[in-house]
Design an enzyme around this catalytic site. Structure first.
Site, short mmCIF file in Angstrom:
data_model
loop_
_atom_site.label_atom_id
_atom_site.label_comp_id
_atom_site.label_asym_id
_atom_site.label_seq_id
_atom_site.Cartn_x
_atom_site.Cartn_y
_atom_site.Cartn_z
N CYS A 131 0.83 -1.21 0.00
CA CYS A 131 0.00 0.00 0.00
C CYS A 131 0.86 1.26 0.00
CB CYS A 131 -0.93 -0.02 1.21
SG CYS A 131 -1.94 1.47 1.32
N CYS A 134 -0.51 4.13 2.08
CA CYS A 134 -0.30 4.02 3.53
C CYS A 134 1.18 4.27 3.88
CB CYS A 134 -0.64 2.63 4.05
SG CYS A 134 -2.10 1.90 3.32
N ASP A 135 2.09 3.73 3.10
CA ASP A 135 3.49 3.66 3.54
C ASP A 135 4.46 4.51 2.72
OD1 ASP A 135 2.64 1.78 5.40
OD2 ASP A 135 2.99 0.10 4.04
#
Ligand code: NDP
Length: 316
Positions: A131, A134-135
């Protein structure tokens, strides 16, 4: 006893909830572990009609939820662990409760597929991610590898160029599967370098990832590419483990549905990516979610012996 339970909180689940709530079914939606589904993890959605400038995936998911709740959908932030569809009413067990419903809509979507190479599991959360939204932030001024050649890989590679100094897209062929417009954007981006006809054979590191071992499928040549992050986008697999032995699944594990979103069990409907073989998009998920809800309403009306003109069961 609920009239309708919807399992899953991606676009298919929300669309089903909006239509079912407006049809007075007071649906219960069990959101699952990833509220909002895959779209909530997408940085920018540009191809969903009605948003000419695009919209962030998280915001779109939030708006869908608000709309479903406004019409009376009850949302449970819980995960289904077991279902019993053998006889109606259908039984749905979550971590905290057991529910019964006259009808069920399964909209559990898909999850990222694993690459299944050494180092992938070991470095998950220490450089390996599925992701970018997200990261990606953690890879500011670092080098990252993106594996895959589909829409997800190329879109997320573009997103990663915001942070990373260099983004390598490692693809097993010399042609991308991604939409043309996204391909062109990636090819114009100076931070992106394509590594064609190549697979990742191992992810290496110490405390964190330090690189990937590559193998060129044409020449057989092996090499080590230094990088701090590895983002894996090699497709998705349907989330249907709960339904094995309960619903008919195809050879790849997708739920088999007819044109009315009916599954092999009368009263159980499926919508969105979990049953989609052709085009896995927000637009198709929303369409099948709406259809599933209206078909569930018809089914419940028949159970309750209300007027149900023109409906005949279809053979799968
Ligand atoms: P796709 O199935 O479209 O692409 C998967 C990619 O991974 C392919 O390029 C495939 O290679 C490659 N791949 C598969 N297995 C391996 C492996 N073992 N090793 C190396 N490479 C591998 O998946 P996506 O997740 O990208 O997309 C899923 C669906 O979601 C699609 O329908 C897509 O259109 C949609 N989507 C749409 C977006 C949009 O903005 N419109 C954004 C994200 C997803 P090969 O090409 O050789 O098969």
């Amino acid at each position: 006893m609920h009239k309708l339970i919807i399992i899953g909180s991606g676009p298919a689940g929300w669309a089903a909830a909006i239509y079912a709530a407006r049809a007075d079914l007071a649906p219960l939606l069990i959101a699952g572990s990833d509220l909002g589904g895959q779209v909530a993890l997408t940085e920018q959605v540009e191809n969903y009609p009605g948003f000419p400038q695009g919209i962030s995936g998280a915001e779109l998911a939030q708006l869908m939820q608000e709309q479903a709740e406004r019409f009376g959908t009850r949302v449970e932030l819980d995960e289904v662990v077991e279902v019993d569809l053998s006889t109606p009413p259908f039984k749905v067990k979550t971590y905290s409760q057991e529910y019964e419903a006259q009808a069920l809509i399964v909209a559990t979507g898909t999850s990222p597929r694993k690459l299944q190479v050494p180092g992938e599991a070991e470095f998950a959360g220490r450089g390996v991610s599925y992701c970018a939204t997200c990261d990606g932030f953690f890879f500011r001024d670092q080098r990252v590898v993106v594996v895959g050649g589909g829409d997800a890989a190329v879109k997320e590679a573009l997103f990663l160029t915001k942070f990373a100094t260099k983004v390598y897209i490692v693809h097993r062929r010399d042609q991308l599967r991604a939409e043309q417009i996204i391909q062109e954007r990636a090819k114009r981006n100076e931070k992106i370098e394509f590594i064609w006809d190549t697979v990742v054979t191992e992810i290496v590191g110490g405390e964190n990832v330090t690189g990937v071992r590559l193998k060129n499928l044409e020449s057989g040549q092996e090499s080590l590419l230094p990088a701090e992050g590895v983002f894996i986008y090699v497709g998705h697999a349907p989330n249907t483990a709960l339904f094995e032995g309960e619903l008919e699944l195809d050879g790849d594990g997708y739920i088999v549905t007819d044109l009315e979103q009916r599954t092999s069990v009368p009263g159980v409907f499926a919508a969105g990516d979990v049953q989609e073989r052709v085009l896995r998009q927000i637009a198709t998920a929303v369409g099948t979610g709406a259809k599933a809800a209206m078909e569930a309403e018809r089914y419940i009306a028949e159970l309750e012996d209300r007027a149900y003109p023109g409906w005949k069961p279809l053979e799968l």
